[in-house]
Design a protein around this motif. Structure first.
Motif, PDB file in Angstrom:
ATOM      1  N   TRP B 231      34.971  43.070  32.418  1.00 29.63           N
ATOM      2  CA  TRP B 231      34.910  41.886  31.420  1.00 29.63           C
ATOM      3  C   TRP B 231      35.704  40.848  32.335  1.00 29.63           C
ATOM      4  O   TRP B 231      37.028  40.515  31.988  1.00 29.63           O
ATOM      5  CB  TRP B 231      35.430  42.131  29.927  1.00 29.63           C
ATOM      6  CG  TRP B 231      35.306  40.874  29.217  1.00 29.63           C
ATOM      7  CD1 TRP B 231      36.294  40.089  28.955  1.00 29.63           C
ATOM      8  CD2 TRP B 231      34.212  40.653  28.286  1.00 29.63           C
ATOM      9  NE1 TRP B 231      35.752  39.110  27.994  1.00 29.63           N
ATOM     10  CE2 TRP B 231      34.266  39.515  27.674  1.00 29.63           C
ATOM     11  CE3 TRP B 231      32.914  41.491  28.189  1.00 29.63           C
ATOM     12  CZ2 TRP B 231      33.616  38.945  26.810  1.00 29.63           C
ATOM     13  CZ3 TRP B 231      31.942  40.798  27.456  1.00 29.63           C
ATOM     14  CH2 TRP B 231      32.399  39.737  26.602  1.00 29.63           C
ATOM     15  N   LEU B 239      38.977  39.173  40.355  1.00 33.79           N
ATOM     16  CA  LEU B 239      37.354  39.333  40.552  1.00 33.79           C
ATOM     17  C   LEU B 239      37.149  40.178  41.866  1.00 33.79           C
ATOM     18  O   LEU B 239      36.559  41.210  41.924  1.00 33.79           O
ATOM     19  CB  LEU B 239      36.660  38.105  40.568  1.00 33.79           C
ATOM     20  CG  LEU B 239      34.992  38.283  40.792  1.00 33.79           C
ATOM     21  CD1 LEU B 239      34.434  39.275  39.791  1.00 33.79           C
ATOM     22  CD2 LEU B 239      34.152  36.843  40.813  1.00 33.79           C
ATOM     23  N   ASP B 240      38.007  39.677  43.045  1.00 31.68           N
ATOM     24  CA  ASP B 240      37.887  40.270  44.134  1.00 31.68           C
ATOM     25  C   ASP B 240      38.625  41.934  44.342  1.00 31.68           C
ATOM     26  O   ASP B 240      37.957  42.795  44.479  1.00 31.68           O
ATOM     27  CB  ASP B 240      38.587  39.656  45.426  1.00 31.68           C
ATOM     28  CG  ASP B 240      37.964  38.431  45.827  1.00 31.68           C
ATOM     29  OD1 ASP B 240      36.581  38.224  45.620  1.00 31.68           O
ATOM     30  OD2 ASP B 240      38.479  37.734  46.607  1.00 31.68           O
ATOM     31  N   LEU B 243      35.848  44.018  42.244  1.00 35.18           N
ATOM     32  CA  LEU B 243      34.854  44.211  43.085  1.00 35.18           C
ATOM     33  C   LEU B 243      35.286  45.641  44.142  1.00 35.18           C
ATOM     34  O   LEU B 243      34.661  46.339  44.268  1.00 35.18           O
ATOM     35  CB  LEU B 243      34.474  43.137  43.974  1.00 35.18           C
ATOM     36  CG  LEU B 243      33.869  41.836  43.404  1.00 35.18           C
ATOM     37  CD1 LEU B 243      33.768  40.551  44.003  1.00 35.18           C
ATOM     38  CD2 LEU B 243      32.338  42.218  43.062  1.00 35.18           C
ATOM     39  N   GLU B 244      36.329  45.297  44.692  1.00 40.16           N
ATOM     40  CA  GLU B 244      37.089  46.458  45.572  1.00 40.16           C
ATOM     41  C   GLU B 244      37.034  47.984  44.869  1.00 40.16           C
ATOM     42  O   GLU B 244      36.775  48.732  45.190  1.00 40.16           O
ATOM     43  CB  GLU B 244      38.402  46.122  46.119  1.00 40.16           C
ATOM     44  CG  GLU B 244      38.555  44.926  47.155  1.00 40.16           C
ATOM     45  CD  GLU B 244      39.657  44.443  47.273  1.00 40.16           C
ATOM     46  OE1 GLU B 244      40.757  45.279  47.030  1.00 40.16           O
ATOM     47  OE2 GLU B 244      39.883  43.208  47.589  1.00 40.16           O
ATOM     48  N   HIS B 245      37.206  47.783  43.471  1.00 41.74           N
ATOM     49  CA  HIS B 245      37.582  49.060  42.677  1.00 41.74           C
ATOM     50  C   HIS B 245      36.471  49.126  41.716  1.00 41.74           C
ATOM     51  O   HIS B 245      36.598  50.153  40.738  1.00 41.74           O
ATOM     52  CB  HIS B 245      38.840  48.997  41.880  1.00 41.74           C
ATOM     53  CG  HIS B 245      40.278  49.068  42.969  1.00 41.74           C
ATOM     54  ND1 HIS B 245      40.507  50.107  43.464  1.00 41.74           N
ATOM     55  CD2 HIS B 245      40.775  48.248  43.383  1.00 41.74           C
ATOM     56  CE1 HIS B 245      41.566  49.878  44.668  1.00 41.74           C
ATOM     57  NE2 HIS B 245      41.863  48.689  44.532  1.00 41.74           N
ATOM     58  N   ALA B 246      35.234  48.845  42.110  1.00 46.58           N
ATOM     59  CA  ALA B 246      34.096  49.038  41.081  1.00 46.58           C
ATOM     60  C   ALA B 246      33.511  50.313  41.431  1.00 46.58           C
ATOM     61  O   ALA B 246      33.402  50.566  42.756  1.00 46.58           O
ATOM     62  CB  ALA B 246      33.150  47.770  41.321  1.00 46.58           C
ATOM     63  N   ALA B 250      28.448  49.526  38.554  1.00 45.83           N
ATOM     64  CA  ALA B 250      29.171  48.961  37.793  1.00 45.83           C
ATOM     65  C   ALA B 250      28.359  47.636  37.305  1.00 45.83           C
ATOM     66  O   ALA B 250      27.740  46.923  37.818  1.00 45.83           O
ATOM     67  CB  ALA B 250      30.328  48.536  38.301  1.00 45.83           C
ATOM     68  N   ARG B 251      28.954  47.350  35.941  1.00 42.87           N
ATOM     69  CA  ARG B 251      28.326  46.143  35.429  1.00 42.87           C
ATOM     70  C   ARG B 251      29.652  45.093  34.939  1.00 42.87           C
ATOM     71  O   ARG B 251      30.593  45.465  34.660  1.00 42.87           O
ATOM     72  CB  ARG B 251      27.712  46.478  33.962  1.00 42.87           C
ATOM     73  CG  ARG B 251      26.536  47.184  34.200  1.00 42.87           C
ATOM     74  CD  ARG B 251      26.525  48.565  34.487  1.00 42.87           C
ATOM     75  NE  ARG B 251      27.187  49.437  33.270  1.00 42.87           N
ATOM     76  CZ  ARG B 251      27.577  50.567  33.486  1.00 42.87           C
ATOM     77  NH1 ARG B 251      27.561  51.265  34.615  1.00 42.87           N
ATOM     78  NH2 ARG B 251      28.091  51.109  32.345  1.00 42.87           N
ATOM     79  N   PHE B 252      29.361  44.031  35.697  1.00 40.93           N
ATOM     80  CA  PHE B 252      30.284  42.850  35.610  1.00 40.93           C
ATOM     81  C   PHE B 252      29.666  41.870  34.600  1.00 40.93           C
ATOM     82  O   PHE B 252      28.790  41.270  34.948  1.00 40.93           O
ATOM     83  CB  PHE B 252      30.525  42.084  36.758  1.00 40.93           C
ATOM     84  CG  PHE B 252      31.562  42.716  37.889  1.00 40.93           C
ATOM     85  CD1 PHE B 252      31.336  44.313  37.869  1.00 40.93           C
ATOM     86  CD2 PHE B 252      32.415  42.161  38.717  1.00 40.93           C
ATOM     87  CE1 PHE B 252      32.417  45.064  38.751  1.00 40.93           C
ATOM     88  CE2 PHE B 252      33.301  42.947  39.612  1.00 40.93           C
ATOM     89  CZ  PHE B 252      33.401  44.377  39.494  1.00 40.93           C
ATOM     90  N   LEU B 253      30.660  41.576  33.626  1.00 43.55           N
ATOM     91  CA  LEU B 253      30.422  40.478  32.312  1.00 43.55           C
ATOM     92  C   LEU B 253      31.188  39.295  32.722  1.00 43.55           C
ATOM     93  O   LEU B 253      32.310  39.473  32.510  1.00 43.55           O
ATOM     94  CB  LEU B 253      30.331  41.285  31.296  1.00 43.55           C
ATOM     95  CG  LEU B 253      29.180  42.158  30.665  1.00 43.55           C
ATOM     96  CD1 LEU B 253      29.196  43.246  31.699  1.00 43.55           C
ATOM     97  CD2 LEU B 253      29.535  42.459  29.252  1.00 43.55           C
ATOM     98  N   ASN B 254      30.642  38.270  32.953  1.00 40.73           N
ATOM     99  CA  ASN B 254      31.581  37.498  33.568  1.00 40.73           C
ATOM    100  C   ASN B 254      31.250  35.855  32.648  1.00 40.73           C
ATOM    101  O   ASN B 254      30.302  35.494  32.285  1.00 40.73           O
ATOM    102  CB  ASN B 254      30.926  36.752  34.913  1.00 40.73           C
ATOM    103  CG  ASN B 254      32.076  36.161  35.598  1.00 40.73           C
ATOM    104  OD1 ASN B 254      32.456  35.003  35.236  1.00 40.73           O
ATOM    105  ND2 ASN B 254      32.549  36.617  36.837  1.00 40.73           N
ATOM    106  N   LEU B 255      32.323  35.661  32.186  1.00 41.73           N
ATOM    107  CA  LEU B 255      32.654  34.451  31.205  1.00 41.73           C
ATOM    108  C   LEU B 255      33.351  33.166  32.042  1.00 41.73           C
ATOM    109  O   LEU B 255      33.492  32.293  31.413  1.00 41.73           O
ATOM    110  CB  LEU B 255      33.331  34.609  30.061  1.00 41.73           C
ATOM    111  CG  LEU B 255      32.464  35.680  28.991  1.00 41.73           C
ATOM    112  CD1 LEU B 255      33.321  36.811  29.105  1.00 41.73           C
ATOM    113  CD2 LEU B 255      32.835  34.830  27.796  1.00 41.73           C
ATOM    114  N   PHE B 259      30.029  30.623  35.731  1.00 38.16           N
ATOM    115  CA  PHE B 259      29.141  31.731  35.422  1.00 38.16           C
ATOM    116  C   PHE B 259      28.255  31.294  34.342  1.00 38.16           C
ATOM    117  O   PHE B 259      27.280  32.042  34.022  1.00 38.16           O
ATOM    118  CB  PHE B 259      29.598  33.074  35.490  1.00 38.16           C
ATOM    119  CG  PHE B 259      30.026  33.606  36.814  1.00 38.16           C
ATOM    120  CD1 PHE B 259      29.040  34.275  37.578  1.00 38.16           C
ATOM    121  CD2 PHE B 259      31.122  33.561  37.331  1.00 38.16           C
ATOM    122  CE1 PHE B 259      29.324  34.763  38.473  1.00 38.16           C
ATOM    123  CE2 PHE B 259      31.540  34.060  38.464  1.00 38.16           C
ATOM    124  CZ  PHE B 259      30.419  34.736  39.162  1.00 38.16           C
TER     125      PHE B 259
END
Lengths: 330, 330
Positions: B231, B239-240, B243-246, B250-255, B259
């Protein structure tokens, strides 16, 4: 036949910066092989025809303790990568001499392999050289083609922005993506880091091609966007610029290293979800809040005269809960 | 009844940095209103009960030439935002006195509105104050609830990472997301920028709560990840790190601000697409390449002894096409 040299490329040392030929990778001719008699142990002998050199290989040149995408190369062993080979001899039931294989091959002239792990058989088009099968007809071409087909949802008349990054994974996909986008009837904006690449993109059919080192990406996107599809090969500030100039419901196709996890990022704007969820929300959440099943925090002040200060506190992150101003009692 | 003061918050000047109470937003008491007799012109009179103060408001405090998300405020007019009001009088057929409305309201005590544009009627839960209807039962709560329901694909046992950014849009959603994730049986990692917020997240049920100013995000994710749901309220380096630890898929929900376009970012790894597209690719692309319908470029060298140099050129971005080494002729 007498033994011949079996040249190979060894991973000799972990590079600190760029990999140095002769130091971190060493071409070695100390081994020989007798092609006709070498033991196959139930496997097969492959003669390597072409190997691919790709940016991701640097990531594999590391000490094995470091966790990263892709297995590390083994010190003092041959590096490996995508390649095409032809089977010379075989003791394997499924692998006949004369067959072509593509996939992960050691960087050595001849290799005895025990099975087809990581390899596929390949049919050659009569008018294409083998080199193309690790390029436009190999992984980079596949990446472009398949990702475009699966994710672009391209519609005639839309605008695509396609970037080329120096040294990034799959950067060679981009020339194919430009052409696929043009085939689908899109307007194509393409960026690259040199005048020469810019001209090549123009040749491939890009409507707008610019050198991001001499032209401001935001200016171009402001003028030629908003963009419906973004083929991201660079991340960073260009990704930010693309986000700023994205059309609503844009699709971003991302090859940047860190995205190699097939994850999905959903941009959220609640108003586009309300039609679907409003009834459910009001049927469940206010009751859960009232009963304390879901907790919340507020930062309440009284009177419109407190709004200016509330705005400032929120901008500075000093509010301790959702900032609300009570203007009046009923 | 005699006229009473109709207090309001005016947009007095475009702020250069933070908005300054009394300078860029001014509380003004120069206007009066007679609640019983003021003309409605076919509309209705709303008494404002609560207004919400949110980070996005700063973006609206700009000169109208600047293109950004959200309409700019009008200079010398009241600012507006989410609020709840009660209808006092009405000449509108669909709007009865005593009804509650929520949505975009001017920051003034009483407003004559001509229609329900931007507004909805609201039912109050007897045990909830109105303030909650611009918070946990308003847009922030809705955002959390609806985005979680629509995009999270949460499965029991998965790991969610939920960030709280100072001053970012919807940051107040996060306390609800933590609770929704726990209800769905996930392990929740939560980060915030203060010890006090960290403790609140712990109270809400977060399994791991840390202060990103004193604890390294990558260390926490390395130990507690990989993460299945992120989230994202902050973007940038967090965010980086996510991403490295996804985890794969994975699903990224971005506020994060940029975005807000409901766009989709698809991470691409060609091997996950091959089962679906391999046949189609080989049936069409090699022929198109051979016939020149799709162009390509190669940077070819000969012999494994050139691999080291090819690797270096690719790392430095000096290759002029897909880098391939021809190892042997057949």
């Amino acid at each position: 036949m007498a033994p011949t040299t079996n040249g190979r490329v060894l991973f000799a040392a972990v590079p600190s910066g760029f990999p140095i030929p002769g130091e971190t990778t060493v071409y070695d001719t100390s081994q020989t092989i007798d092609i006709d008699t070498t033991h196959l142990n139930g496997g097969f002998l492959v003669k390597t025809l072409v190997v691919s050199v790709d940016p991701y290989m640097r990531g594999r040149m590391r000490s094995p303790e470091k966790k990263m995408y892709g297995a590390p190369f083994t010190l003092d062993a041959p590096i490996d990568g995508y390649g095409v080979g032809v089977v010379q001899r075989s003791e394997h039931n499924d692998v006949a001499p004369g067959k072509y294989v593509s996939g992960i091959l050691p960087h050595q002239e001849y290799s005895v392999l025990l099975n087809m792990q990581g390899l596929n058989f390949l049919q050659k088009h009569p008018n294409l050289p083998w080199t193309v099968y690790v390029g436009a007809a190999g992984v980079p071409g596949k990446t472009a083609y398949m990702a475009w087909r699966e994710f672009s949802r391209a519609k005639k008349g839309e605008v695509a922005f396609i970037t080329t990054g120096a040294g990034s994974v799959g950067s060679r996909c981009n020339s194919m993506v430009i052409q696929l986008a043009k085939r689908d009837g899109l307007k194509v904006i393409a960026s690259a880091g040199s005048e020469e690449k810019r001209e090549f993109m123009k040749e491939l059919g890009a409507d707008i091609a610019f050198n991001y080192k001499t032209t401001d990406t935001r200016d171009v996107l402001q003028r030629e966007g908003p963009i419906d599809i973004y083929w991201d090969n660079v991340g960073g500030d260009v990704l930010d610029a693309a986000l700023e100039h994205a059309a609503v419901y844009a699709r971003f196709l991302n090859l940047h290293n860190t995205f190699a996890k097939s994850l999905i990022i959903n941009g959220i704007l609640v108003h586009r979800l309300e039609a679907k969820y409003d009834a459910e929300f009001y049927a469940t959440i206010p009751a859960a809040l009232a009963e304390g099943d879901i907790k919340y925090r507020e930062d309440v002040t009284h009177g419109l005269e407190t709004v200016g200060d509330a705005i400032l506190r929120v901008q500075q992150g000093r509010n301790t809960g959702k900032a609300v101003v009570i203007v009046a009692e009923e």
